[in-house]
Design an enzyme around this catalytic site. Sequence first.
Site, PDB file in Angstrom:
ATOM      1  N   ARG A 302       0.886  -1.061   0.039  1.00 24.19           N
ATOM      2  CA  ARG A 302       0.100   0.092  -0.054  1.00 24.19           C
ATOM      3  C   ARG A 302       0.654   1.139   0.071  1.00 24.19           C
ATOM      4  O   ARG A 302       0.627   2.200  -0.821  1.00 24.19           O
ATOM      5  CB  ARG A 302      -0.957  -0.050   1.192  1.00 24.19           C
ATOM      6  CG  ARG A 302      -1.791  -1.234   1.212  1.00 24.19           C
ATOM      7  CD  ARG A 302      -3.109  -0.982   2.147  1.00 24.19           C
ATOM      8  NE  ARG A 302      -3.993  -0.189   1.643  1.00 24.19           N
ATOM      9  CZ  ARG A 302      -4.332   0.972   2.036  1.00 24.19           C
ATOM     10  NH1 ARG A 302      -3.359   1.577   3.297  1.00 24.19           N
ATOM     11  NH2 ARG A 302      -5.131   1.909   1.592  1.00 24.19           N
ATOM     12  N   CYS A 332      14.989  -4.849  -3.745  1.00 28.65           N
ATOM     13  CA  CYS A 332      16.030  -4.417  -4.613  1.00 28.65           C
ATOM     14  C   CYS A 332      15.605  -3.184  -5.351  1.00 28.65           C
ATOM     15  O   CYS A 332      15.941  -3.344  -6.649  1.00 28.65           O
ATOM     16  CB  CYS A 332      16.870  -5.325  -5.213  1.00 28.65           C
ATOM     17  SG  CYS A 332      18.423  -5.125  -5.259  1.00 28.65           S
ATOM     18  N   TYR A 360      -5.881  -5.255   2.909  1.00 28.21           N
ATOM     19  CA  TYR A 360      -5.245  -5.259   1.657  1.00 28.21           C
ATOM     20  C   TYR A 360      -3.520  -5.286   1.934  1.00 28.21           C
ATOM     21  O   TYR A 360      -2.915  -4.508   1.381  1.00 28.21           O
ATOM     22  CB  TYR A 360      -5.533  -4.042   0.976  1.00 28.21           C
ATOM     23  CG  TYR A 360      -7.141  -3.825   0.491  1.00 28.21           C
ATOM     24  CD1 TYR A 360      -7.656  -4.530  -0.253  1.00 28.21           C
ATOM     25  CD2 TYR A 360      -7.864  -2.953   1.514  1.00 28.21           C
ATOM     26  CE1 TYR A 360      -9.033  -4.694  -0.376  1.00 28.21           C
ATOM     27  CE2 TYR A 360      -9.144  -2.933   1.309  1.00 28.21           C
ATOM     28  CZ  TYR A 360      -9.960  -3.913   0.505  1.00 28.21           C
ATOM     29  OH  TYR A 360     -11.417  -3.708   0.158  1.00 28.21           O
TER      30      TYR A 360
HETATM   31  N1  LLP Z   1     -17.370  -4.356  -2.358  1.00 31.48           N
HETATM   32  C1  LLP Z   1     -16.799  -4.087  -3.687  1.00 31.48           C
HETATM   33  C2  LLP Z   1     -17.743  -4.611  -4.787  1.00 31.48           C
HETATM   34  C3  LLP Z   1     -15.228  -4.012  -3.789  1.00 31.48           C
HETATM   35  O1  LLP Z   1     -14.936  -3.756  -4.892  1.00 31.48           O
HETATM   36  C4  LLP Z   1     -14.560  -3.417  -2.596  1.00 31.48           C
HETATM   37  C5  LLP Z   1     -13.270  -3.038  -2.544  1.00 31.48           C
HETATM   38  C6  LLP Z   1     -15.456  -3.815  -1.366  1.00 31.48           C
HETATM   39  C7  LLP Z   1     -16.707  -4.107  -1.261  1.00 31.48           C
HETATM   40  C8  LLP Z   1     -14.734  -3.290  -0.147  1.00 31.48           C
HETATM   41  O2  LLP Z   1     -14.153  -1.947   0.002  1.00 31.48           O
HETATM   42  P1  LLP Z   1     -13.633  -1.273   1.209  1.00 31.48           P
HETATM   43  O3  LLP Z   1     -14.799  -1.376   2.380  1.00 31.48           O
HETATM   44  O4  LLP Z   1     -12.605  -2.307   1.828  1.00 31.48           O
HETATM   45  O5  LLP Z   1     -13.326  -0.304   0.815  1.00 31.48           O
HETATM   46  N2  LLP Z   1      -6.390  -2.363  -2.499  1.00 31.48           N
HETATM   47  C9  LLP Z   1      -6.788  -1.167  -2.112  1.00 31.48           C
HETATM   48  C10 LLP Z   1      -8.353  -1.263  -1.654  1.00 31.48           C
HETATM   49  C11 LLP Z   1      -9.372  -1.849  -3.067  1.00 31.48           C
HETATM   50  C12 LLP Z   1     -10.443  -1.910  -2.696  1.00 31.48           C
HETATM   51  C13 LLP Z   1     -11.341  -2.594  -4.031  1.00 31.48           C
HETATM   52  N3  LLP Z   1     -12.726  -2.798  -3.703  1.00 31.48           N
HETATM   53  C14 LLP Z   1      -6.463  -0.403  -0.941  1.00 31.48           C
HETATM   54  O6  LLP Z   1      -5.396  -1.006  -0.313  1.00 31.48           O
HETATM   55  O7  LLP Z   1      -6.461   0.588  -0.602  1.00 31.48           O
END
Ligand code: LLP
Length: 405
Positions: A302, A332, A360
Amino acid sequence: MNISIQNIKPESLVLKYGTPLYLYDAAVIDRQIERMRNAFKGLPHRINYAAKALTNIAVLRHMKSRGLGLDVVSVNELRLGLECGFEPDEILFTSNSITMQEVKEAVELGVNVNIDSLSLLERFGEAYRGAKPCSIRLKLDPLIESHTKSAEWHKFSKFGIHHSKIGRVAEISRKYDLKIVGLHVHNSSAFLDVPVYLATADAMFEIAKKFNGLKFIDFGGGITIPFQPDEKAIDVDNLGEKLTQKTNSFYREYGERPEIWFEPGRFLVSECGWLLTRVTVIKENEKALFAGTDTGFNHLLRPALYGSWHEIVNLSNPTGKKRRYHITGNMCETDFLAHNRELSEIREGDLLAVKNAGAYGSCMASNYNSRVRPAEVMIRGGKAYLIKKKETYEDLLRNQVEVDW
Ligand code: LLP
């Protein structure tokens, strides 16, 4: 400063499992579930944990034991959910660039598919007619853009069926006699304020009035938590109160009471996770002081990918004299966990905790530089459980094919 979890000292776990180590506190997950339930207690609602945020099966089982449903985005996530005891009707499979083959697998496994393009809706209609229900993933951003600049990028987002195409959705569903049981939106992964969320709700309720017999309206995830000490985060209680009022007036007009669904990932699991890492080297040049660690963006992507700020605590010297450090990883190439961060003095061998690493974190880890992914431990009911073993050299070879050139 909290340097133990449920009275277990991270040092003791690191002695057993080594570093780096992902450490999760189930009590924090429970606290967050309760916060959410309490905020939305006035609504007939369901919380579907977004499996992608932290996909370890122990975590999925924990969510199941707490009565949550599951949001999945691939057939494998779906299979993991079933494996962990979720019933098919407790799982929603949200599609995004998926093949009809994946849709068929999900339908065969008994799960509702959330459809995010007109062409997939056509193919779904051809395959199942009205025999299998589905839901529609919508894209609403232009309806809320006046409320926020951060919605800007969503104009270019690939997700969902644009709200202006709702007439086509109705045509296709008439053509195939489809049963649309739910509407879904995941408008942002970082809702920062209540008015933006409510604007999304208004837009969803307007569209919902065009559909009969909806069983649920799903607002997706995106309820965030503060990463920096003075960072603003959405007030879930206030959101719950306002959303309940809005939903009740929608119910009065609609004449039925579809459930309100949420798909939190980050809100439930971000704060439960620490990435523990050992400082391998201290280096000073004329410009900066570096603390090099035994982890990096191979384990927590992240900061490198999004420039995200994660609190870092020196567990070995929590009250030491403050100094400014660049905390680097061991990849690296350029690899920072934090820039110019004021921390208690760091010595070689100190143990650092990178906080908010539950969501994540481990699920986005890689084997870059042929380094293995760390072990994962969860503390639940005052006991520490190993929930994922540290990978080994053999794991790096497992799927490689030796060719005798
Ligand atoms: N529902 C759907 C359809 C989603 O695409 C996502 C996340 C969630 C629920 C959950 O979202 P949250 O409550 O966690 O915001 N890798 C990124 C975050 C990508 C989120 C993708 N979709 C990070 O590390 O911030």
